[in-house]
Design a protein around this motif. Structure first.
Motif, PDB file in Angstrom:
ATOM      1  N   VAL A  26      -7.182 -11.567   9.051  1.00 46.73           N
ATOM      2  CA  VAL A  26      -6.570 -10.639  10.004  1.00 46.73           C
ATOM      3  C   VAL A  26      -7.190  -9.272   9.754  1.00 46.73           C
ATOM      4  N   ILE A  27      -7.609  -8.611  10.829  1.00 42.73           N
ATOM      5  CA  ILE A  27      -8.153  -7.254  10.741  1.00 42.73           C
ATOM      6  C   ILE A  27      -7.181  -6.335  11.466  1.00 42.73           C
ATOM      7  N   ALA A  28      -6.760  -5.270  10.765  1.00 45.67           N
ATOM      8  CA  ALA A  28      -5.798  -4.339  11.357  1.00 45.67           C
ATOM      9  C   ALA A  28      -6.184  -2.906  11.058  1.00 45.67           C
ATOM     10  N   GLU A  29      -5.844  -2.029  11.988  1.00 43.85           N
ATOM     11  CA  GLU A  29      -6.102  -0.603  11.807  1.00 43.85           C
ATOM     12  C   GLU A  29      -4.906   0.006  11.087  1.00 43.85           C
ATOM     13  N   TYR A  30      -5.186   0.766  10.032  1.00 39.35           N
ATOM     14  CA  TYR A  30      -4.115   1.346   9.233  1.00 39.35           C
ATOM     15  C   TYR A  30      -4.009   2.857   9.372  1.00 39.35           C
ATOM     16  N   ARG A  31      -4.642   3.415  10.372  1.00 40.23           N
ATOM     17  CA  ARG A  31      -4.628   4.866  10.586  1.00 40.23           C
ATOM     18  C   ARG A  31      -3.170   5.342  10.723  1.00 40.23           C
ATOM     19  N   GLY A  32      -2.821   6.365   9.940  1.00 41.76           N
ATOM     20  CA  GLY A  32      -1.477   6.930  10.021  1.00 41.76           C
ATOM     21  C   GLY A  32      -0.517   6.399   8.968  1.00 41.76           C
ATOM     22  N   LEU A  33      -0.919   5.417   8.187  1.00 43.87           N
ATOM     23  CA  LEU A  33      -0.043   4.897   7.136  1.00 43.87           C
ATOM     24  C   LEU A  33      -0.156   5.780   5.890  1.00 43.87           C
ATOM     25  N   THR A  34       0.944   5.906   5.189  1.00 42.35           N
ATOM     26  CA  THR A  34       0.940   6.672   3.950  1.00 42.35           C
ATOM     27  C   THR A  34       0.465   5.775   2.808  1.00 42.35           C
ATOM     28  N   VAL A  35       0.175   6.388   1.687  1.00 44.15           N
ATOM     29  CA  VAL A  35      -0.249   5.630   0.506  1.00 44.15           C
ATOM     30  C   VAL A  35       0.866   4.687   0.077  1.00 44.15           C
ATOM     31  N   GLU A  36       2.098   5.163   0.157  1.00 46.91           N
ATOM     32  CA  GLU A  36       3.249   4.333  -0.216  1.00 46.91           C
ATOM     33  C   GLU A  36       3.347   3.095   0.685  1.00 46.91           C
ATOM     34  N   GLN A  37       3.123   3.266   1.968  1.00 43.38           N
ATOM     35  CA  GLN A  37       3.173   2.141   2.902  1.00 43.38           C
ATOM     36  C   GLN A  37       2.048   1.143   2.621  1.00 43.38           C
ATOM     37  N   MET A  38       0.850   1.647   2.319  1.00 44.76           N
ATOM     38  CA  MET A  38      -0.272   0.753   1.983  1.00 44.76           C
ATOM     39  C   MET A  38       0.017  -0.004   0.685  1.00 44.76           C
ATOM     40  N   THR A  39       0.627   0.670  -0.278  1.00 47.06           N
ATOM     41  CA  THR A  39       1.005   0.010  -1.532  1.00 47.06           C
ATOM     42  C   THR A  39       2.022  -1.083  -1.256  1.00 47.06           C
ATOM     43  N   ASN A  40       2.949  -0.812  -0.361  1.00 44.00           N
ATOM     44  CA  ASN A  40       3.946  -1.810   0.034  1.00 44.00           C
ATOM     45  C   ASN A  40       3.271  -3.010   0.696  1.00 44.00           C
ATOM     46  N   LEU A  41       2.288  -2.753   1.562  1.00 43.08           N
ATOM     47  CA  LEU A  41       1.534  -3.835   2.212  1.00 43.08           C
ATOM     48  C   LEU A  41       0.820  -4.683   1.169  1.00 43.08           C
ATOM     49  N   ARG A  42       0.175  -4.030   0.227  1.00 43.10           N
ATOM     50  CA  ARG A  42      -0.552  -4.761  -0.820  1.00 43.10           C
ATOM     51  C   ARG A  42       0.382  -5.623  -1.664  1.00 43.10           C
ATOM     52  N   SER A  43       1.554  -5.112  -1.997  1.00 39.57           N
ATOM     53  CA  SER A  43       2.484  -5.900  -2.817  1.00 39.57           C
ATOM     54  C   SER A  43       3.026  -7.093  -2.042  1.00 39.57           C
ATOM     55  N   LYS A  44       3.329  -6.906  -0.760  1.00 32.63           N
ATOM     56  CA  LYS A  44       3.790  -8.031   0.056  1.00 32.63           C
ATOM     57  C   LYS A  44       2.689  -9.080   0.218  1.00 32.63           C
ATOM     58  N   ALA A  45       1.468  -8.616   0.339  1.00 31.87           N
ATOM     59  CA  ALA A  45       0.333  -9.532   0.465  1.00 31.87           C
ATOM     60  C   ALA A  45       0.154 -10.330  -0.824  1.00 31.87           C
ATOM     61  N   ARG A  46       0.270  -9.653  -1.959  1.00 32.27           N
ATOM     62  CA  ARG A  46       0.136 -10.345  -3.253  1.00 32.27           C
ATOM     63  C   ARG A  46       1.179 -11.438  -3.408  1.00 32.27           C
ATOM     64  N   GLU A  47       2.408 -11.163  -2.972  1.00 30.36           N
ATOM     65  CA  GLU A  47       3.486 -12.153  -3.046  1.00 30.36           C
ATOM     66  C   GLU A  47       3.153 -13.392  -2.219  1.00 30.36           C
ATOM     67  N   SER A  48       2.443 -13.207  -1.127  1.00 34.40           N
ATOM     68  CA  SER A  48       2.092 -14.316  -0.231  1.00 34.40           C
ATOM     69  C   SER A  48       0.711 -14.886  -0.517  1.00 34.40           C
ATOM     70  N   GLU A  49       0.087 -14.461  -1.605  1.00 33.74           N
ATOM     71  CA  GLU A  49      -1.255 -14.911  -1.981  1.00 33.74           C
ATOM     72  C   GLU A  49      -2.290 -14.567  -0.911  1.00 33.74           C
ATOM     73  N   VAL A  50      -2.138 -13.375  -0.350  1.00 35.77           N
ATOM     74  CA  VAL A  50      -3.076 -12.853   0.646  1.00 35.77           C
ATOM     75  C   VAL A  50      -3.870 -11.742  -0.028  1.00 35.77           C
ATOM     76  N   VAL A  51      -5.189 -11.760   0.156  1.00 36.39           N
ATOM     77  CA  VAL A  51      -6.066 -10.758  -0.441  1.00 36.39           C
ATOM     78  C   VAL A  51      -6.301  -9.653   0.580  1.00 36.39           C
ATOM     79  N   ILE A  52      -6.004  -8.411   0.188  1.00 36.62           N
ATOM     80  CA  ILE A  52      -6.181  -7.252   1.056  1.00 36.62           C
ATOM     81  C   ILE A  52      -7.386  -6.456   0.566  1.00 36.62           C
ATOM     82  N   ARG A  53      -8.272  -6.105   1.488  1.00 34.61           N
ATOM     83  CA  ARG A  53      -9.439  -5.293   1.134  1.00 34.61           C
ATOM     84  C   ARG A  53      -9.647  -4.217   2.195  1.00 34.61           C
ATOM     85  N   VAL A  54      -9.905  -3.004   1.723  1.00 36.11           N
ATOM     86  CA  VAL A  54     -10.329  -1.910   2.589  1.00 36.11           C
ATOM     87  C   VAL A  54     -11.777  -1.640   2.200  1.00 36.11           C
TER      88      VAL A  54
END
Length: 166
Positions: A26-54
């Motif tokens: 999945v490719i998504a635009e993250y413009r406008g997200l805060t660092v805290e929100q990106m950290t939240n995305l990464r932690s949720k992804a880790r829980e689901s065994e999804v690898v997030i890369r910027v």
């Protein structure tokens, strides 16, 4: 800080290795997200065994070349995050869908499950796909039902013959 050529090659190799193991992207635009929100995305992804890369878009395009996800290269415009699912087809889509509900500025630009790009409107459908364990459970239920019905029929037939004999 600009990356040196060796660093760029390492990034492409790393992302290419992830792409080779992935079953969906999945490719998504993250413009406008805060660092805290990106950290939240990464932690949720880790829980689901999804690898997030910027990754820089040019490096991501090189990593996608020759893979089943090569069609997604046209969506690599602007600040994008790549979510790779290595186990479940729907994991990356599910993480993106759930995160999108809470963050309106998070915009899914492209997705793929295997080969070829899917329309972004199919995100909900892909996210609703059952996990491997759910699919096996449903299959076992479907396979078990006829056997149970046969067993009940045989028991009823046996009881009927016993009552006729008595």
């Amino acid at each position: 800080m600009a990356l040196k050529l060796e660093d760029k090659k390492l990034v492409v190799e790393e992302v290419s290795a992830i792409v080779a193991k992935s079953v969906s992207v999945v490719i998504a635009e993250y413009r406008g997200l805060t660092v805290e929100q990106m950290t939240n995305l990464r932690s949720k992804a880790r829980e689901s065994e999804v690898v997030i890369r910027v990754v820089k878009n040019t490096l991501a395009r090189k990593a996608l070349q020759g893979s089943p996800f090569e069609d997604l290269a046209g969506s690599l415009v602007g600040p994008v995050v790549l979510a790779f699912s290595t186990n479940e087809l729907s994991a990356a889509a599910r993480v993106a869908k759930d995160f999108k509900k809470q963050n309106d500025v998070f915009v899914v630009k492209a997705l793929s499950i295997g080969s070829g790009a899917l329309d972004v409107s199919q995100l909900d459908m892909v996210a609703a796909l059952p996990t491997y364990d759910e699919a096996i459970g449903k299959l076992m239920y479907v396979m078990k039902a006829p056997v149970e019905k046969l067993a009940r029929t045989m028991t009823a037939l046996k009881e009927q013959k016993e009552s006729e004999a008595a």
